[in-house]
Design a protein around this motif. Structure first.
Motif, PDB file in Angstrom:
ATOM      1  N   THR A  17       0.870  -1.170   0.000  1.00 40.51           N
ATOM      2  CA  THR A  17       0.000   0.000   0.000  1.00 40.51           C
ATOM      3  C   THR A  17       0.909   1.223   0.000  1.00 40.51           C
ATOM      4  O   THR A  17       1.700   1.405   0.928  1.00 40.51           O
ATOM      5  CB  THR A  17      -0.916   0.026   1.237  1.00 40.51           C
ATOM      6  N   THR A  18       0.834   1.989  -1.077  1.00 39.23           N
ATOM      7  CA  THR A  18       1.724   3.137  -1.204  1.00 39.23           C
ATOM      8  C   THR A  18       1.102   4.355  -0.525  1.00 39.23           C
ATOM      9  O   THR A  18      -0.079   4.648  -0.735  1.00 39.23           O
ATOM     10  CB  THR A  18       1.992   3.429  -2.685  1.00 39.23           C
ATOM     11  N   GLY A  19       1.890   5.032   0.282  1.00 34.81           N
ATOM     12  CA  GLY A  19       1.370   6.148   1.065  1.00 34.81           C
ATOM     13  C   GLY A  19       1.334   7.457   0.307  1.00 34.81           C
ATOM     14  O   GLY A  19       2.048   7.651  -0.674  1.00 34.81           O
ATOM     15  N   LYS A  20       0.444   8.332   0.787  1.00 35.77           N
ATOM     16  CA  LYS A  20       0.402   9.705   0.280  1.00 35.77           C
ATOM     17  C   LYS A  20       1.160  10.592   1.255  1.00 35.77           C
ATOM     18  O   LYS A  20       1.426  10.202   2.387  1.00 35.77           O
ATOM     19  CB  LYS A  20      -1.036  10.213   0.250  1.00 35.77           C
ATOM     20  N   ILE A  21       1.446  11.806   0.804  1.00 33.50           N
ATOM     21  CA  ILE A  21       2.023  12.768   1.740  1.00 33.50           C
ATOM     22  C   ILE A  21       0.902  13.248   2.644  1.00 33.50           C
ATOM     23  O   ILE A  21      -0.151  13.671   2.174  1.00 33.50           O
ATOM     24  CB  ILE A  21       2.690  13.929   0.991  1.00 33.50           C
ATOM     25  N   VAL A  22       1.127  13.120   3.939  1.00 32.14           N
ATOM     26  CA  VAL A  22       0.094  13.445   4.909  1.00 32.14           C
ATOM     27  C   VAL A  22       0.609  14.542   5.832  1.00 32.14           C
ATOM     28  O   VAL A  22       1.692  14.420   6.406  1.00 32.14           O
ATOM     29  CB  VAL A  22      -0.288  12.198   5.741  1.00 32.14           C
ATOM     30  N   ASP A  23      -0.146  15.618   5.939  1.00 35.31           N
ATOM     31  CA  ASP A  23       0.309  16.769   6.718  1.00 35.31           C
ATOM     32  C   ASP A  23      -0.780  17.204   7.688  1.00 35.31           C
ATOM     33  O   ASP A  23      -1.821  17.706   7.272  1.00 35.31           O
ATOM     34  CB  ASP A  23       0.659  17.905   5.750  1.00 35.31           C
ATOM     35  N   TYR A  24      -0.544  16.974   8.966  1.00 37.63           N
ATOM     36  CA  TYR A  24      -1.505  17.416   9.972  1.00 37.63           C
ATOM     37  C   TYR A  24      -1.024  18.696  10.660  1.00 37.63           C
ATOM     38  O   TYR A  24      -1.435  19.021  11.759  1.00 37.63           O
ATOM     39  CB  TYR A  24      -1.739  16.304  11.013  1.00 37.63           C
ATOM     40  N   GLY A  25      -0.109  19.386  10.000  1.00 34.99           N
ATOM     41  CA  GLY A  25       0.265  20.725  10.465  1.00 34.99           C
ATOM     42  C   GLY A  25       1.239  20.808  11.619  1.00 34.99           C
ATOM     43  O   GLY A  25       1.338  21.846  12.262  1.00 34.99           O
ATOM     44  N   VAL A  26       2.002  19.740  11.877  1.00 39.87           N
ATOM     45  CA  VAL A  26       2.990  19.828  12.959  1.00 39.87           C
ATOM     46  C   VAL A  26       4.270  20.465  12.408  1.00 39.87           C
ATOM     47  O   VAL A  26       4.716  20.131  11.320  1.00 39.87           O
ATOM     48  CB  VAL A  26       3.306  18.434  13.550  1.00 39.87           C
ATOM     49  N   LYS A  27       4.851  21.393  13.187  1.00 43.05           N
ATOM     50  CA  LYS A  27       6.042  22.086  12.708  1.00 43.05           C
ATOM     51  C   LYS A  27       7.300  21.724  13.478  1.00 43.05           C
ATOM     52  O   LYS A  27       8.382  22.189  13.152  1.00 43.05           O
ATOM     53  CB  LYS A  27       5.823  23.605  12.818  1.00 43.05           C
ATOM     54  N   ASP A  28       7.152  20.901  14.506  1.00 40.04           N
ATOM     55  CA  ASP A  28       8.271  20.608  15.388  1.00 40.04           C
ATOM     56  C   ASP A  28       9.140  19.485  14.821  1.00 40.04           C
ATOM     57  O   ASP A  28       8.781  18.313  14.888  1.00 40.04           O
ATOM     58  CB  ASP A  28       7.714  20.214  16.763  1.00 40.04           C
ATOM     59  N   SER A  29      10.308  19.862  14.288  1.00 37.04           N
ATOM     60  CA  SER A  29      11.180  18.851  13.684  1.00 37.04           C
ATOM     61  C   SER A  29      11.855  17.992  14.748  1.00 37.04           C
ATOM     62  O   SER A  29      12.518  17.016  14.438  1.00 37.04           O
ATOM     63  CB  SER A  29      12.236  19.505  12.811  1.00 37.04           C
ATOM     64  N   LEU A  58       9.114  14.409   5.924  1.00 37.57           N
ATOM     65  CA  LEU A  58       9.618  15.069   4.721  1.00 37.57           C
ATOM     66  C   LEU A  58       9.965  16.521   4.983  1.00 37.57           C
ATOM     67  O   LEU A  58       9.163  17.421   4.751  1.00 37.57           O
ATOM     68  CB  LEU A  58       8.580  14.946   3.611  1.00 37.57           C
ATOM     69  N   LEU A  59      11.174  16.719   5.482  1.00 39.62           N
ATOM     70  CA  LEU A  59      11.587  18.100   5.728  1.00 39.62           C
ATOM     71  C   LEU A  59      13.026  18.288   5.263  1.00 39.62           C
ATOM     72  O   LEU A  59      13.755  17.325   5.050  1.00 39.62           O
ATOM     73  CB  LEU A  59      11.497  18.435   7.215  1.00 39.62           C
ATOM     74  N   SER A  60      13.409  19.531   5.076  1.00 38.88           N
ATOM     75  CA  SER A  60      14.814  19.850   4.888  1.00 38.88           C
ATOM     76  C   SER A  60      15.086  21.035   5.795  1.00 38.88           C
ATOM     77  O   SER A  60      14.153  21.620   6.345  1.00 38.88           O
ATOM     78  CB  SER A  60      15.110  20.206   3.435  1.00 38.88           C
ATOM     79  N   GLN A  61      16.342  21.401   5.959  1.00 36.14           N
ATOM     80  CA  GLN A  61      16.651  22.560   6.787  1.00 36.14           C
ATOM     81  C   GLN A  61      16.016  23.815   6.214  1.00 36.14           C
ATOM     82  O   GLN A  61      15.583  24.698   6.946  1.00 36.14           O
ATOM     83  CB  GLN A  61      18.160  22.723   6.905  1.00 36.14           C
ATOM     84  N   VAL A  62      15.964  23.875   4.881  1.00 33.85           N
ATOM     85  CA  VAL A  62      15.379  25.055   4.244  1.00 33.85           C
ATOM     86  C   VAL A  62      13.878  25.126   4.530  1.00 33.85           C
ATOM     87  O   VAL A  62      13.367  26.155   4.968  1.00 33.85           O
ATOM     88  CB  VAL A  62      15.633  25.044   2.724  1.00 33.85           C
ATOM     89  N   SER A  63      13.177  24.021   4.318  1.00 37.04           N
ATOM     90  CA  SER A  63      11.727  24.049   4.544  1.00 37.04           C
ATOM     91  C   SER A  63      11.430  24.380   6.002  1.00 37.04           C
ATOM     92  O   SER A  63      10.497  25.110   6.319  1.00 37.04           O
ATOM     93  CB  SER A  63      11.092  22.721   4.134  1.00 37.04           C
ATOM     94  N   PHE A  64      12.262  23.854   6.910  1.00 38.47           N
ATOM     95  CA  PHE A  64      12.061  24.123   8.336  1.00 38.47           C
ATOM     96  C   PHE A  64      12.296  25.596   8.643  1.00 38.47           C
ATOM     97  O   PHE A  64      11.476  26.254   9.293  1.00 38.47           O
ATOM     98  CB  PHE A  64      13.001  23.245   9.168  1.00 38.47           C
ATOM     99  N   ASN A  65      13.409  26.133   8.129  1.00 37.04           N
ATOM    100  CA  ASN A  65      13.718  27.548   8.388  1.00 37.04           C
ATOM    101  C   ASN A  65      12.681  28.480   7.773  1.00 37.04           C
ATOM    102  O   ASN A  65      12.449  29.574   8.267  1.00 37.04           O
ATOM    103  CB  ASN A  65      15.106  27.906   7.834  1.00 37.04           C
ATOM    104  N   GLU A  66      12.089  28.045   6.684  1.00 43.72           N
ATOM    105  CA  GLU A  66      11.090  28.888   6.035  1.00 43.72           C
ATOM    106  C   GLU A  66       9.708  28.690   6.640  1.00 43.72           C
ATOM    107  O   GLU A  66       8.700  29.134   6.079  1.00 43.72           O
ATOM    108  CB  GLU A  66      11.097  28.626   4.520  1.00 43.72           C
ATOM    109  N   GLY A  67       9.671  28.013   7.763  1.00 40.15           N
ATOM    110  CA  GLY A  67       8.434  27.935   8.538  1.00 40.15           C
ATOM    111  C   GLY A  67       7.414  26.926   8.036  1.00 40.15           C
ATOM    112  O   GLY A  67       6.240  26.977   8.407  1.00 40.15           O
ATOM    113  N   LYS A  68       7.869  26.014   7.195  1.00 42.42           N
ATOM    114  CA  LYS A  68       6.935  25.006   6.672  1.00 42.42           C
ATOM    115  C   LYS A  68       6.648  23.938   7.732  1.00 42.42           C
ATOM    116  O   LYS A  68       7.431  23.747   8.656  1.00 42.42           O
ATOM    117  CB  LYS A  68       7.553  24.311   5.450  1.00 42.42           C
ATOM    118  N   THR A  69       5.554  23.238   7.520  1.00 42.26           N
ATOM    119  CA  THR A  69       5.227  22.121   8.394  1.00 42.26           C
ATOM    120  C   THR A  69       6.108  20.927   8.025  1.00 42.26           C
ATOM    121  O   THR A  69       6.844  20.975   7.038  1.00 42.26           O
ATOM    122  CB  THR A  69       3.763  21.707   8.202  1.00 42.26           C
ATOM    123  N   VAL A  70       6.016  19.878   8.820  1.00 46.25           N
ATOM    124  CA  VAL A  70       6.761  18.654   8.522  1.00 46.25           C
ATOM    125  C   VAL A  70       5.764  17.564   8.138  1.00 46.25           C
ATOM    126  O   VAL A  70       5.200  16.894   8.992  1.00 46.25           O
ATOM    127  CB  VAL A  70       7.592  18.200   9.740  1.00 46.25           C
TER     128      VAL A  70
END
Lengths: 167, 352
Positions: B202-214, B327-339
């Motif tokens: 079963t292949t997963g989708k990208i799932v984002d419940y809005g958590v930002k804490d890496s 699915l995060l990178s240092q850039v996405s984290f620094n730019e305030g994106k969710t994980v």
């Protein structure tokens, strides 16, 4: 904030509005994630930070005893502490002390020394210029930049207050 | 026409595949670092190296070396040469997959380099099984790796920087796990042991419940595991008890609790048969690993050593292996994106 109540997993999966669901989920995550004890950490930081300061004071006293005047003694102390912090970082001990001491090792000048020595060790492999040169300030950089910026702003305020005869 | 209808029936529900030309997992290998070898699974790993540099000069080279050793070992265990492998499917955590590129270059096997953060092993095994089932390959090598120091350097701070890790933080596993997947004509059966087969995925989708804490990746990934596992139950029309174990990758203590809670609310109780590789691989108390192990290597070496053995000896008949990735990178984290998270499920059975 209306959602003071405990959020359950059921609230999260049944919520169709994504924004609200994410809000619930974050609230729920906060509830289930174990937290650090602030009083305990503060006590540890006080202990470790205090020990560092006592060591510093001992050096100052020693240097003055050896004949340095107070300012020179303090300068020597700073150099000694920075040296020791870098040495401990190099042999991998500073991180172990910091793990226990937290802010107690971060706030004194030893923390600043560690924040520069650690990237220097880590990025040495990427070369003298692009490795150490570019990356040595990755952690300390903001402190230096905003430190200097703040002193500049305060300097201007001080200057203006002086012109006005307040100080 | 018949061919087409045949292919269509492989699709199950919305996100799953049920294989018809069953792919076999004929060999596995695991290479681990010192800390992993001191953990509860320590005695099961094929190769353990106490030197965190693995005899190399940089963390990145060390990770490549780990991967190379895992690939060599799995070939040796299967009694195969690199030229016997049709495709290599692999990935790691380092930027632009450099651990993989430099690690397996010498093997000269056609490569699909993939990135699924810590879910990469699930993705590599899924793609490997698809290639085999479809008849595009007779033998595929799926492999991933991670290195504690390399991951710290890339995602967090230099190793010697004095900082404190919160209880929700996980510890990246130093290790590499590899499996060889073959079609039925190339399977290697040994007497007394079961064959291990990949029944479906079963292949997963990208799932984002809005958590930002890496520093709380378990919480970031748990919703992805929840959605993939739930989808797996729905697509295959099964209940949690269908599996002897439901094995997530690296949710750790925080994430595992969230996953069990979420599934419970959706009407599925997995509390009895859930296991998390991140929880199994380290001893939380004595090894000071906080939320548990993580990284591509975490699920890979746990599967390659512990889980595979349980299937081989028929102790477990059927497991759902679900590596999870943040699915995060240092850039996405620094730019305030969710994980956001992702999770890929693989249905693995012991047969015969």
């Amino acid at each position: 904030m209306s959602e003071k109540k405990q959020v359950s997993a059921k609230n999260i999966i049944n919520e169709t509005d994504t924004k609200l669901r994410n809000e619930y989920f974050n609230q729920y995550v906060k509830d289930v994630t174990p937290k650090n004890s602030i009083p305990k950490n503060t006590a540890k930081a006080f202990l470790v930070g205090g020990i560092i300061c006592v060591i510093g004071q001992a050096f100052t006293n020693y240097y003055i005893y050896m004949g340095a005047d107070e300012d020179t003694g303090k300068l020597y102390t700073t150099i000694t502490l920075v040296f020791l912090a870098i040495l401990l970082t190099g042999v991998g001990l500073y991180q172990k002390i910091a793990k226990f001491g937290g802010a107690g090792t971060l706030v004194p000048i030893t923390g600043f020394a560690n924040s520069m020595a650690a990237p220097a060790v880590e990025y040495k492999k990427e070369g003298q210029v692009f490795g150490i040169g570019c990356k040595i300030f990755t952690i300390a950089g903001p402190v230096i930049l905003y430190g200097i910026f703040c002193s500049w702003v305060l300097g201007i305020i001080y200057y203006l207050l002086k012109l006005l005869g307040v100080v | 026409m018949a061919e087409k209808a045949n292919n269509q029936t492989k699709m199950m529900g919305k996100q799953s595949i049920s294989f018809q030309n069953t792919p076999y997992i004929v060999a596995t290998s695991s290479v681990a670092g010192k800390k992993e070898s001191e953990g509860p699974l320590g005695s099961l790993f094929d190769i353990v190296n106490d030197d965190p540099m693995f005899g190399k000069d940089t963390w990145e080279e060390a990770e490549s070396e780990i991967m190379k050793e895992a690939a060599d070992k799995v070939l040796m265990k299967a009694g195969l040469a690199n030229t016997d492998i049709r495709y290599l499917v692999g990935g790691d955590l380092l930027g632009q997959l450099i651990a993989t590129s430099f690690g397996i270059a010498e093997l000269k096997i056609p490569l699909f380099g993939i990135y699924g953060a810590c879910s990469t092993m699930g993705e590599a095994m899924s793609i490997g099984a698809i290639l085999v089932d479809g008849g595009y390959a007779d033998r595929v090598l799926s492999i991933t790796s991670s290195h504690f120091a390399g991951a710290e350097k890339q995602f967090r701070f230099p190793l010697d920087y004095g900082n404190q890790r919160p209880y929700s933080a996980s510890w990246t596993v130093t290790g590499s796990g590899a499996v060889i997947i073959t079609d039925t004509n190339h399977k290697i059966s040994s007497s007394g042991e079961a064959d291990v087969v990949i029944k479906g995925i079963t292949t997963g989708k990208i799932v984002d419940y809005g958590v930002k804490d890496s520093m709380n990746m378990g919480a970031c990934m748990a919703p992805a595991a929840f959605e993939t596992i739930k989808q797996n139950f729905e697509d295959f029309g099964v209940q949690p008890t269908y599996y002897d174990r439901i094995i997530t990758g690296d949710l750790g203590y925080v994430g595992a609790k969230i996953l069990i809670d979420l599934l419970q609310s959706a009407g599925y109780d997995i509390s009895k048969n859930h296991m998390d590789c991140g929880i199994e691989i380290f001893d939380q108390e004595s090894q000071d690993t906080h939320a548990g192990g993580s990284g591509c290597g975490c699920s890979a070496i746990t599967f390659a050593s512990f889980v595979y053995k349980k299937l081989k000896t028929r102790e477990w008949k059927r497991v759902l292996f679900v590596p999870t990735g943040a699915l995060l990178s240092q850039v996405s984290f620094n730019e305030g994106k969710t994980v956001p998270g992702i999770a890929h499920a693989v249905v693995i059975e012991s047969e015969g």
